[in-house]
Scaffold this motif. Structure first.
Motif, PDB file in Angstrom:
ATOM      1  N   GLY A 197       0.840  -1.185   0.000  1.00 56.02           N
ATOM      2  CA  GLY A 197       0.000   0.000   0.000  1.00 56.02           C
ATOM      3  C   GLY A 197       0.877   1.237   0.000  1.00 56.02           C
ATOM      4  N   LEU A 198       0.395   2.321  -0.622  1.00 58.00           N
ATOM      5  CA  LEU A 198       1.165   3.570  -0.719  1.00 58.00           C
ATOM      6  C   LEU A 198       2.605   3.310  -1.190  1.00 58.00           C
ATOM      7  N   PRO A 199       2.814   2.543  -2.244  1.00 61.30           N
ATOM      8  CA  PRO A 199       4.179   2.162  -2.626  1.00 61.30           C
ATOM      9  C   PRO A 199       5.045   3.335  -3.060  1.00 61.30           C
ATOM     10  N   HIS A 200       4.426   4.409  -3.564  1.00 63.61           N
ATOM     11  CA  HIS A 200       5.201   5.550  -4.048  1.00 63.61           C
ATOM     12  C   HIS A 200       5.487   6.571  -2.945  1.00 63.61           C
ATOM     13  N   ILE A 201       4.869   6.383  -1.780  1.00 62.17           N
ATOM     14  CA  ILE A 201       5.036   7.367  -0.696  1.00 62.17           C
ATOM     15  C   ILE A 201       6.029   6.793   0.303  1.00 62.17           C
ATOM     16  N   VAL A 202       7.280   6.829  -0.073  1.00 58.45           N
ATOM     17  CA  VAL A 202       8.339   6.227   0.727  1.00 58.45           C
ATOM     18  C   VAL A 202       8.499   7.006   2.028  1.00 58.45           C
ATOM     19  N   SER A 203       8.436   6.290   3.143  1.00 51.56           N
ATOM     20  CA  SER A 203       8.648   6.881   4.464  1.00 51.56           C
ATOM     21  C   SER A 203       9.893   6.246   5.056  1.00 51.56           C
TER      22      SER A 203
END
Length: 377
Positions: A197-203
């Motif tokens: 999930g949210l793969p492009h929103i690297v945290s």
């Protein structure tokens, strides 16, 4: 056309109607219209950040109402959960800076080259083995502070230009600081990030080596300001918007010729859960600036718990109602479910409930002590 009629029409164009029709904000409607016309909205991080920067010109201001802010967050996440996740911290940073100016703090961000084109994150998480410390610099330096150490969970740090970060000023106090993420003293990690999930929103973490920083308020201001609780509830509004996007799939399933009573039960259950969460958010928006700090903390914890429970109930209901097919054949639905599952983990479930219980016990003790004092016992 009367303004009330125009606003009612505007609300019908919003994907998530958090507030009654006559409260629709034209700026939110315009932002959502622009979102619909943005190629790669939610999946193209750069394009979505550019949209978020432009969409918050008005809602990021101190004069913007809580209604407007939460409408924008909820409606964005209803279109795309990842886009809501991208928007929320940038908007939160804008609101924090506006609150600082409203409090007479007025941080000078010019040394960080932070202008109207800047995109912002808010990095306030702590983690084991990671500590960020703040040190005063010589008076002749432009920013007055430097930051050294590691900050975990810095979402989109590789894409943003600036961030507000918390750092320890001593063993017991944390302050809020603005930094330029593209400074040579800042190293942004690209992982680990194996999220479905949210793969492009690297945290991922960032390392800072005497990075120039501008203080935003005194130590403790960030956590004690009224907007801290409001910002936490804004995340819940975003969760709510993301969950509303699943109702369409349930409604479609309940509308087919093959639909049985169970399909309608699932739809009714999800709708009721989201309606209760909506009522909670609408009530909280009216109360957000009221009460003492403890009241605001308790309100935010209650709201986040109620909305998180509702969103998780919708996810569970959708799994039961729809089965595996849309999770493997419908890209938009599968992405929404995976993104929302991960986003909801910003709520720490039982740990947050335990914290709420602790605050309730403490608050009750204060009230009883005050009552005893007034009665002379």
């Amino acid at each position: 056309m009367p303004l009330s009629a125009a606003r009612t029409r505007a609300t019908s164009r919003l994907p998530a109607a958090l507030f009654p029709g006559d409260d629709a904000e034209p700026s939110v409607v315009d932002a959502i219209d622009a979102a619909r016309q943005t190629p790669g909205f939610g999946t193209d991080v750069v394009a979505t950040l550019t949209w978020a920067r432009d969409a918050t010109r008005e809602t990021g201001a101190a004069t913007a109402s809580v209604d407007a802010v939460w409408q924008l967050l909820a409606s964005t996440a209803a279109l795309d959960v990842a886009a809501g996740r991208i928007l929320e911290p940038h908007l939160d940073a804008q609101r924090i800076l506006a609150e600082a100016w409203d409090d007479g703090i007025a941080p000078d961000l010019r040394p960080l080259a932070a202008d109207a084109s800047a995109t912002w994150g808010v990095f306030a998480a702590e983690g084991p083995g990671a500590r960020l410390t703040a040190s005063r610099t010589a008076t002749q330096t432009a920013t007055g502070w430097t930051l050294t150490g590691t900050k975990p969970w810095c979402s989109l740090a590789a894409h943003l230009t600036h961030a507000l970060v918390t750092a320890w000023t001593d063993d017991e106090s944390r302050g809020l600081f603005a930094i330029a993420l593209r400074s040579p003293e800042v190293h942004v990690h690209d992982g680990p990030w194996h999220a479905r999930g949210l793969p492009h929103i690297v945290s991922a973490p960032i390392d800072l080596d005497t990075a120039p920083a501008v203080a935003v308020g005194d130590p403790g201001w960030y956590l004690s300001r009224p907007g801290f609780a409001t910002g936490g509830m804004g995340v819940a509004a975003t969760w709510w918007g993301g969950a509303t996007g699943i109702l369409d799939a349930l409604a479609d399933a309940a509308s087919t010729d093959r639909a049985d009573q169970l399909a309608r039960v699932h739809l009714g259950r999800a709708d009721a859960a989201l309606w209760a969460a909506r009522a909670t958010l609408a009530d909280a928006a009216a109360r957000a600036a009221d009460g003492d700090p403890i009241d605001r903390v308790i309100l935010a914890a209650r709201v986040r718990a109620i909305v998180a429970d509702a969103a998780e109930a919708v996810l569970r209901t959708a799994d039961h109602a729809l089965g595996p097919a849309p999770l493997v054949t419908d890209d938009a639905h599968a992405r929404r479910v995976a993104d929302l599952h991960l986003y909801l983990r910003q709520h720490h479930a039982e740990r947050d409930l335990a914290r709420l219980g602790r605050d309730l016990v403490s608050h009750r003790a204060q009230i009883l002590a005050a009552s005893a004092g007034e009665s002379g016992w």
